[in-house]
Motif scaffolding. Sequence first.
Motif, short mmCIF file in Angstrom:
data_model
loop_
_atom_site.label_atom_id
_atom_site.label_comp_id
_atom_site.label_asym_id
_atom_site.label_seq_id
_atom_site.Cartn_x
_atom_site.Cartn_y
_atom_site.Cartn_z
N GLN A 143 50.06 50.15 -15.49
CA GLN A 143 48.73 49.78 -15.03
C GLN A 143 48.13 50.98 -14.30
O GLN A 143 48.85 51.70 -13.60
N GLY A 144 46.83 51.17 -14.45
CA GLY A 144 46.17 52.30 -13.80
C GLY A 144 46.45 52.35 -12.31
O GLY A 144 46.67 53.40 -11.72
N ASP A 151 46.90 56.05 -0.10
CA ASP A 151 45.59 56.04 0.56
C ASP A 151 44.44 56.55 -0.31
O ASP A 151 43.46 57.08 0.21
N LEU A 152 44.55 56.44 -1.62
CA LEU A 152 43.38 56.66 -2.49
C LEU A 152 43.64 55.85 -3.77
O LEU A 152 44.35 56.29 -4.68
N GLN A 153 43.10 54.66 -3.78
CA GLN A 153 43.36 53.77 -4.92
C GLN A 153 42.68 54.31 -6.17
O GLN A 153 41.52 54.75 -6.11
N VAL A 154 43.40 54.24 -7.28
CA VAL A 154 42.85 54.71 -8.56
C VAL A 154 41.55 53.96 -8.87
O VAL A 154 40.57 54.55 -9.32
N LYS A 161 33.73 57.69 -9.77
CA LYS A 161 33.49 58.59 -10.92
C LYS A 161 32.76 57.87 -12.04
O LYS A 161 32.59 58.42 -13.13
N ARG A 162 32.43 56.60 -11.80
CA ARG A 162 31.80 55.74 -12.82
C ARG A 162 32.65 55.66 -14.08
O ARG A 162 32.17 55.77 -15.21
N ARG A 163 33.95 55.57 -13.86
CA ARG A 163 34.86 55.39 -14.98
C ARG A 163 35.48 54.00 -14.87
O ARG A 163 35.47 53.42 -13.78
N ALA A 170 44.76 53.25 -17.52
CA ALA A 170 43.86 54.40 -17.39
C ALA A 170 44.16 55.41 -18.49
O ALA A 170 45.22 55.37 -19.10
N THR A 171 43.22 56.34 -18.72
CA THR A 171 43.54 57.40 -19.69
C THR A 171 44.29 58.51 -18.94
O THR A 171 44.11 58.70 -17.74
#
Length: 478
Positions: A143-144, A151-154, A161-163, A170-171
Amino acid sequence: MSKWRKNHLDTSSPEPLEVVIIGNGPSGICLSYLLSGYTPYMKPDAVHPHPLLQRKLLEAPGVSILDQDLDYLSEGLEGRSQSPVALLFDALLRPDTDFGGDMESVLTWRLQKERAIPHVVLGRNLPGGAWHSIEGSMVTLSQGQWMGLPDLQVKDWMCKKRRGLRNSRATAGDIAHYYVDYVSKKGLSHNFVSGAVVTAVARRMPEPSVAGARDPSPLFQVSGFLIAKDQSRQPFSLCARNVVLATGTSDSPARLGIPGETLPFVHYELSALELAIRAGTLTPASDPILIVGAGLSAADAVLYARHYNIPVIHAFRRPVDDPGLVFNQLPKMLYPEYHKVHQMMREQSILSPSPYKGYCSLPEHQLLFFKEDHQAMFQDPNGLQKVFGISLVLVLIGSHPNLSFLPGAGADLAVDPEQPLSPKRNPIDVDPFTYQSTQQQGLYAVGPLAGDNFVRFVQGGALAVASSLLRKEARKPP
Ligand SMILES: Cc1cc2nc3c(=O)[nH]c(=O)nc-3n(C[C@H](O)[C@H](O)[C@H](O)COP(=O)(O)OP(=O)(O)OC[C@H]3O[C@@H](n4cnc5c(N)ncnc54)[C@H](O)[C@@H]3O)c2cc1C
């Protein structure tokens, strides 16, 4: 060499560096974060869903996790990793993820610069390690959310990033980009030297101190070269008290060991296919490409080739229904694309009556040799020999760790020194709560080298190393 890189690798300083981390993938990045003074504490009002862990966490509320007894905290935790510390850190970062939940981490991070330990992270490519070598459009197996660092969730990063995630995955391109961003967002860039390749790590005794007494612990001499913009190589050599091996396992692809394997049309990376398609040397009218292997990388290559209508011959040694094949272990609902490849492997086999145009699988076929005129010779399960004309070959049958920069290629560090080093079967033998080698003081190993094969779990190794190094610092005389 840029001034920035030169400062990092300045060898004129008489003082050894505290820590050199070799490898700048997720393991090296997470460790750099922890060594930079980012310190995890339990959120005052958080309640962990694991009752035993919650009770233990309440026993030392104001004490950083790095300063607590990791052995005690991790006792009784269960999950998809063999490493207790990996399970612990994962449980603190993603408390209920294995139960399908999305609960926030119970940790809060404080930047305490006085706790930082000077270190350098050396890496061949940009920060992100293996993720810069994986074809960018490929979708992660995990899972992405599990690809994220502390401390920086995908999902938050993706949102900015508007992704978007694809079916919660995730890619590889997004993940590689996330790691590069993580290093700069967390202010870690000054610790990283990209384009630095380590070629030798040797033990050396420290110089006698002014008072004539020797520092008791031996040092490490870390040497290699920096790749300049014009691709020239400039040597460097650093002296360090501690070395962390975080070099992963993707740099040395496994070979077939058959004649003709060094011919120029035989490749070991999916990027070769990408390049050939982009250059127009491979088209739907070309002879089929040969993909060798029955793992997920081979499946990714099949999907990629099919996307561009490139004809494929897919050869592998095992029977399609072998329970050991990874496809037989993946839930069909979650991985429809891999299930599709598995179905093609079964239904479009040369052993069945009507192979489908554009894809043909050769189960239980052994490759014998390649010939210069683009021919591949196989032996089928009945011992019959068959020859196929092919345009390009992709051998995707796994990869080995490459520790050729260590004396004896690090063979003596493995759990079983008589067997080849392997992330799954014979990793580096480390203490489970410090990740220090059981064979060499001051030498640590994290990530797949220490048997942690998923990004989600490599972070526990980084926690263990940081905790051990902080304890060493605390023991130093003032
Ligand atoms: C195709 C593929 C798909 C994957 N999918 C997933 C997934 O979905 N989920 C998941 O959790 N994991 C996945 N993995 C595994 C994941 O990539 C690794 O677990 C993770 O990247 C390990 O991180 P690391 O930092 O330990 O090593 P790496 O990411 O391998 O980074 C190590 C870095 O060190 C560099 N290095 C090596 N030797 C030297 C040297 N001598 N000098 C300088 N630098 C050196 C390497 O070039 C590399 O860049 C996948 C791996 C592959 C290959």
